[in-house]
Design an enzyme around this catalytic site. Structure first.
Site, PDB file in Angstrom:
ATOM      1  N   GLY A  16      11.722  15.354  14.196  1.00  0.00           N
ATOM      2  CA  GLY A  16      10.542  16.106  13.753  1.00  0.00           C
ATOM      3  C   GLY A  16      10.886  17.214  12.782  1.00  0.00           C
ATOM      4  O   GLY A  16      10.331  18.306  12.835  1.00  0.00           O
ATOM      5  N   THR A 187      25.412  20.249  25.318  1.00  0.00           N
ATOM      6  CA  THR A 187      25.448  20.946  24.022  1.00  0.00           C
ATOM      7  C   THR A 187      26.419  20.272  23.042  1.00  0.00           C
ATOM      8  O   THR A 187      26.444  20.610  21.871  1.00  0.00           O
ATOM      9  CB  THR A 187      25.893  22.416  24.192  1.00  0.00           C
ATOM     10  OG1 THR A 187      27.237  22.428  24.695  1.00  0.00           O
ATOM     11  CG2 THR A 187      24.988  23.168  25.144  1.00  0.00           C
ATOM     12  N   LYS A 222      26.672  29.377  24.710  1.00  0.00           N
ATOM     13  CA  LYS A 222      27.779  28.457  24.424  1.00  0.00           C
ATOM     14  C   LYS A 222      27.599  27.845  23.027  1.00  0.00           C
ATOM     15  O   LYS A 222      28.544  27.790  22.237  1.00  0.00           O
ATOM     16  CB  LYS A 222      27.755  27.362  25.490  1.00  0.00           C
ATOM     17  CG  LYS A 222      28.976  26.502  25.549  1.00  0.00           C
ATOM     18  CD  LYS A 222      28.944  25.752  26.869  1.00  0.00           C
ATOM     19  CE  LYS A 222      29.612  24.407  26.776  1.00  0.00           C
ATOM     20  NZ  LYS A 222      29.334  23.587  27.960  1.00  0.00           N
ATOM     21  N   CYS A 379     -10.486   2.576   1.205  1.00  0.00           N
ATOM     22  CA  CYS A 379      -9.765   1.804   0.197  1.00  0.00           C
ATOM     23  C   CYS A 379      -9.907   0.305   0.478  1.00  0.00           C
ATOM     24  O   CYS A 379     -10.959  -0.270   0.214  1.00  0.00           O
ATOM     25  CB  CYS A 379      -8.320   2.270   0.127  1.00  0.00           C
ATOM     26  SG  CYS A 379      -7.578   1.949  -1.484  1.00  0.00           S
ATOM     27  N   MET A 382     -12.991  -0.389   2.280  1.00  0.00           N
ATOM     28  CA  MET A 382     -14.217  -0.440   1.474  1.00  0.00           C
ATOM     29  C   MET A 382     -14.312  -1.808   0.789  1.00  0.00           C
ATOM     30  O   MET A 382     -15.362  -2.452   0.789  1.00  0.00           O
ATOM     31  CB  MET A 382     -14.198   0.651   0.399  1.00  0.00           C
ATOM     32  CG  MET A 382     -15.256   0.442  -0.680  1.00  0.00           C
ATOM     33  SD  MET A 382     -14.996   1.600  -2.044  1.00  0.00           S
ATOM     34  CE  MET A 382     -16.284   1.167  -3.184  1.00  0.00           C
ATOM     35  N   GLU A 403      -6.703 -10.067  -5.241  1.00  0.00           N
ATOM     36  CA  GLU A 403      -5.440  -9.697  -4.588  1.00  0.00           C
ATOM     37  C   GLU A 403      -4.886 -10.882  -3.791  1.00  0.00           C
ATOM     38  O   GLU A 403      -3.680 -10.995  -3.585  1.00  0.00           O
ATOM     39  CB  GLU A 403      -5.676  -8.486  -3.667  1.00  0.00           C
ATOM     40  CG  GLU A 403      -4.403  -7.993  -3.005  1.00  0.00           C
ATOM     41  CD  GLU A 403      -4.554  -6.668  -2.258  1.00  0.00           C
ATOM     42  OE1 GLU A 403      -5.648  -6.075  -2.273  1.00  0.00           O
ATOM     43  OE2 GLU A 403      -3.565  -6.231  -1.649  1.00  0.00           O
ATOM     44  N   ARG A 468      -4.562  -0.851  -6.502  1.00  0.00           N
ATOM     45  CA  ARG A 468      -4.447  -1.607  -7.738  1.00  0.00           C
ATOM     46  C   ARG A 468      -5.762  -2.298  -8.073  1.00  0.00           C
ATOM     47  O   ARG A 468      -6.070  -2.564  -9.215  1.00  0.00           O
ATOM     48  CB  ARG A 468      -3.371  -2.679  -7.514  1.00  0.00           C
ATOM     49  CG  ARG A 468      -2.488  -2.980  -8.686  1.00  0.00           C
ATOM     50  CD  ARG A 468      -1.400  -3.979  -8.271  1.00  0.00           C
ATOM     51  NE  ARG A 468      -0.399  -3.370  -7.396  1.00  0.00           N
ATOM     52  CZ  ARG A 468       0.545  -2.538  -7.807  1.00  0.00           C
ATOM     53  NH1 ARG A 468       0.646  -2.245  -9.083  1.00  0.00           N
ATOM     54  NH2 ARG A 468       1.421  -2.014  -6.965  1.00  0.00           N
ATOM     55  N   HIS A 513      -8.514   7.817  -0.686  1.00  0.00           N
ATOM     56  CA  HIS A 513      -7.957   8.115   0.644  1.00  0.00           C
ATOM     57  C   HIS A 513      -8.299   9.546   1.058  1.00  0.00           C
ATOM     58  O   HIS A 513      -7.479  10.462   0.865  1.00  0.00           O
ATOM     59  CB  HIS A 513      -6.438   7.939   0.622  1.00  0.00           C
ATOM     60  CG  HIS A 513      -6.026   6.510   0.525  1.00  0.00           C
ATOM     61  ND1 HIS A 513      -5.920   5.692   1.623  1.00  0.00           N
ATOM     62  CD2 HIS A 513      -5.737   5.736  -0.546  1.00  0.00           C
ATOM     63  CE1 HIS A 513      -5.554   4.479   1.239  1.00  0.00           C
ATOM     64  NE2 HIS A 513      -5.445   4.474  -0.071  1.00  0.00           N
ATOM     65  N   GLU A 515      -8.250  10.860   3.855  1.00  0.00           N
ATOM     66  CA  GLU A 515      -7.365  11.369   4.915  1.00  0.00           C
ATOM     67  C   GLU A 515      -6.232  12.222   4.345  1.00  0.00           C
ATOM     68  O   GLU A 515      -5.674  13.067   5.037  1.00  0.00           O
ATOM     69  CB  GLU A 515      -6.811  10.216   5.774  1.00  0.00           C
ATOM     70  CG  GLU A 515      -5.763   9.318   5.123  1.00  0.00           C
ATOM     71  CD  GLU A 515      -6.345   8.175   4.301  1.00  0.00           C
ATOM     72  OE1 GLU A 515      -7.510   8.286   3.864  1.00  0.00           O
ATOM     73  OE2 GLU A 515      -5.634   7.165   4.095  1.00  0.00           O
TER      74      GLU A 515
HETATM   75  N1  GLN Z   1      -4.706  -3.548  -1.646  1.00  0.00           N
HETATM   76  C1  GLN Z   1      -5.793  -2.842  -2.217  1.00  0.00           C
HETATM   77  C2  GLN Z   1      -5.551  -2.460  -3.663  1.00  0.00           C
HETATM   78  O1  GLN Z   1      -4.440  -2.436  -4.110  1.00  0.00           O
HETATM   79  C3  GLN Z   1      -6.124  -1.611  -1.408  1.00  0.00           C
HETATM   80  C4  GLN Z   1      -5.038  -0.602  -1.424  1.00  0.00           C
HETATM   81  C5  GLN Z   1      -5.208   0.457  -0.366  1.00  0.00           C
HETATM   82  O2  GLN Z   1      -5.929   0.272   0.610  1.00  0.00           O
HETATM   83  N2  GLN Z   1      -4.538   1.570  -0.511  1.00  0.00           N
HETATM   84  O3  GLN Z   1      -6.489  -2.180  -4.358  1.00  0.00           O
END
Ligand code: GLN
Length: 541
Positions: A16, A187, A222, A379, A382, A403, A468, A513, A515
């Site tokens: 960590g 230790t 120690k 991403c 969606m 893809e 992509r 993203h 997040e």
């Molecule tokens: N594979 C998809 C793309 O390249 C989604 C990528 C992702 O979810 N980060 O567009």
């Protein structure tokens, strides 16, 4: 003049180090200092962008489009400071810069060597792009003793010498394991690890000792004696119930006080009240929600680190515990979604790559849409939701993504050029995979009156991308007729950034993203809203 704190790790990996660097950053910040956190990774990849999430966990993306180690996510979540390209470097990047310079002839006939050329490049990197930070925390990836980390250790050793004690400090994170047969904490691994460090000329100033139980005072003495550090600089780092309690725990052990003492700074005590409040909230939530995350890398949760934290931030904001139910999407290709998703309060399909498991994600989006369960598609999540809607709402049964190979109905397809600000960016099919996605912060314009405009409380946003493929705007009209609204678009109106279904409790897909931008003290609005919707759902089921 910035002071530098170099953080190395010993004995074993996964102690960590990233989290502990982030926590120290937060403590120094709470004492009123301006901090910066950086990660130096010894592997040969130029960046972790091409690595499988199974190898190295999630790839964290900065606003300025760097694909970096997931530790930068900890740094941002703990300190709220956005990292930059210059905060992450690898051996691969250093070497490619050095070799490019050599090819240009910049070294004027010299023989290029690890010392001084590579070590100089590392030192330059560490000192570059600073802006009056009081402290720069540099975490060295890997474990002391690894062959790859030697140039980095040599570089920080030299820097330590050049800067002097007043401006440089070495922190070493080690493990003090409990051996049940002996009934004792040992230790020796710490002593050995410090010896390794001393062998390359680095004397640690402070030891942060991970342990699953109290380290008795005589063991600490120690360690201090054998490792040549002040007894008060042997800090125990015990396991805690939530990562957000780490700064409080460190402070109680005197970590930040020792750091100030090392530099001879008489700093005010930190104000940690907001940390205490948040930890209290985490420890006593008023309720709980169950969120199903339908992904591919569910056996390695580091692959979804930022996602899990963002969901937790959403939970803290709503005062609920968020139970995450990680489900491998491939299951839905054999088994019915209902048996796994019935009763969950929210469904999230995160980012992902490749065809494997994609039909399972499409099935999950369908379940969420039809059963009116809150759905958050990120991403890839969606893209799968849009394919689902095209197939089942518009009736284009063979809708797909390029893809996965050629498809007669490319609802999701490869974009070869797009606009960023005033610049036209281009990509080629079959080109390099490293660093060529749509990366970093891009603007999106939100549709007035849409759910997302309300959630953000704005009409334009900047969010981080890493993909992509794009949703194909040619299907927009037909989808909108069936109730899937394109509520966020790139400023030129070409790239769909957000879709939503107004006639649904909460159905939002985003091409970016979110997040990656959620922080403990600034939870992302989409996650706060999604967990809020899950709370409402939990009252219905
Ligand atoms: N594979 C998809 C793309 O390249 C989604 C990528 C992702 O979810 N980060 O567009």
């Amino acid at each position: 003049m910035s002071r530098f704190i170099f953080i190395t790790g010993g004995v074993v990996s996964s102690l960590g180090k990233g989290l502990s660097s982030a926590a120290l950053g937060a403590l120094l910040q709470a004492r009123g200092f301006k901090v910066r956190l950086r990660k130096l990774d010894p592997y040969l990849n130029v960046d972790p962008g091409t690595m499988s999430p199974y190898q190295h966990g999630e790839v964290y993306v900065t606003d300025d489009g760097a694909e970096t180690d997931l530790d930068l996510g900890h740094y941002e979540r703990f300190t709220g400071i956005s990292c930059r390209q210059t905060d992450s470097v690898t051996t691969g990047k250093i070497y490619s810069n050095v070799i490019a310079k050599e090819r240009r002839g910049d070294y004027l006939g010299a023989t290029i060597q690890v010392i001084p050329h590579v070590t100089d490049a590392i030192k330059e990197w560490i000192k570059a792009d600073l802006h009056d930070e009081d402290f720069v925390l540099c975490e060295i990836g890997g474990t002391v003793g690894d062959i790859e980390s030697l140039p980095f250790l040599e570089a920080i050793r030299q820097l330590g010498n050049e800067l002097g004690k007043e401006r440089a400090m070495f922190v070493h994170l080690t493990l003090v394991p409990y051996i049940p047969a002996a009934g004792e904490l040992k230790t020796k691994p710490t002593q050995h690890s410090v010896k390794e460090l001393q062998a390359v000329g680095i004397q640690p100033d402070l030891l942060l000792c991970r342990s699953d139980r109290e380290i008795p005072a005589d063991s600490r003495r120690k360690i201090a004696q054998f490792c040549n550090v002040r007894p008060s600089a042997v800090i125990q780092a015990l396991d805690v119930d939530t990562i957000y309690a780490v700064p409080l725990a460190y402070h109680a052990e005197g970590y930040d006080r020792e750091v100030c003492r090392h530099f001879g700074i008489d700093a005010k005590e930190p104000d940690l009240s907001k940390w205490q409040e948040v930890v209290d909230r985490i420890r006593s939530p008023e309720g709980e929600v169950n969120i199903a995350v339908i992904g591919k890398y569910t056996s390695l949760l580091d692959a979804y680190k930022s996602l899990a934290e963002a969901l937790r931030h959403g939970g803290i904001a709503n005062n609920v515990r968020v139970n995450l139910n990680w489900i491998d999407s491939e299951i839905f290709e054999q088994e019915d979604t209902v048996q796994h998703l019935e009763g969950v309060h929210g469904i999230l399909v995160p980012g992902g790559f490749g065809e494997r498991g994609s039909e399972g994600k499409i099935n999950s989006a369908r379940f969420a849409r039809e059963r009116k369960v809150p759905y958050f598609g990120i991403c890839f999540g969606m893209q799968m939701a849009v394919i689902e809607a095209t197939r089942n709402l518009v009736g284009v049964k063979n809708a797909g993504s390029t893809e996965f190979g050629s498809t007669p109905e490319p609802v999701v397809g490869l974009m070869t050029e797009w606009v960023r600000g005033n610049v036209l960016e281009k990509r080629m099919a079959g080109g390099d995979l490293g660093g060529t996605m749509r990366l970093g912060a891009y603007e999106a314009i939100l549709k007035p009156g849409s759910a997302v405009a309300g959630i953000y409380g704005k009409n334009a946003i900047f969010e981080r991308h890493r993909h992509r493929y794009e949703v194909n705007i040619n299907y927009k009209e037909r989808l909108e007729k069936q109730g899937l609204v394109f509520s966020g678009m790139s400023p030129d109106g070409i790239l769909p950034e957000i879709v939503e279904i107004p006639d649904h409790p909460w159905f939002i897909g985003v091409q970016f993203h979110p997040e990656l931008k959620s922080r403990l003290f600034e939870p992302h609005p989409l996650f706060v809203s999604f967990i809020g919707a899950a709370v409402t759902q939990s009252r219905l089921v």
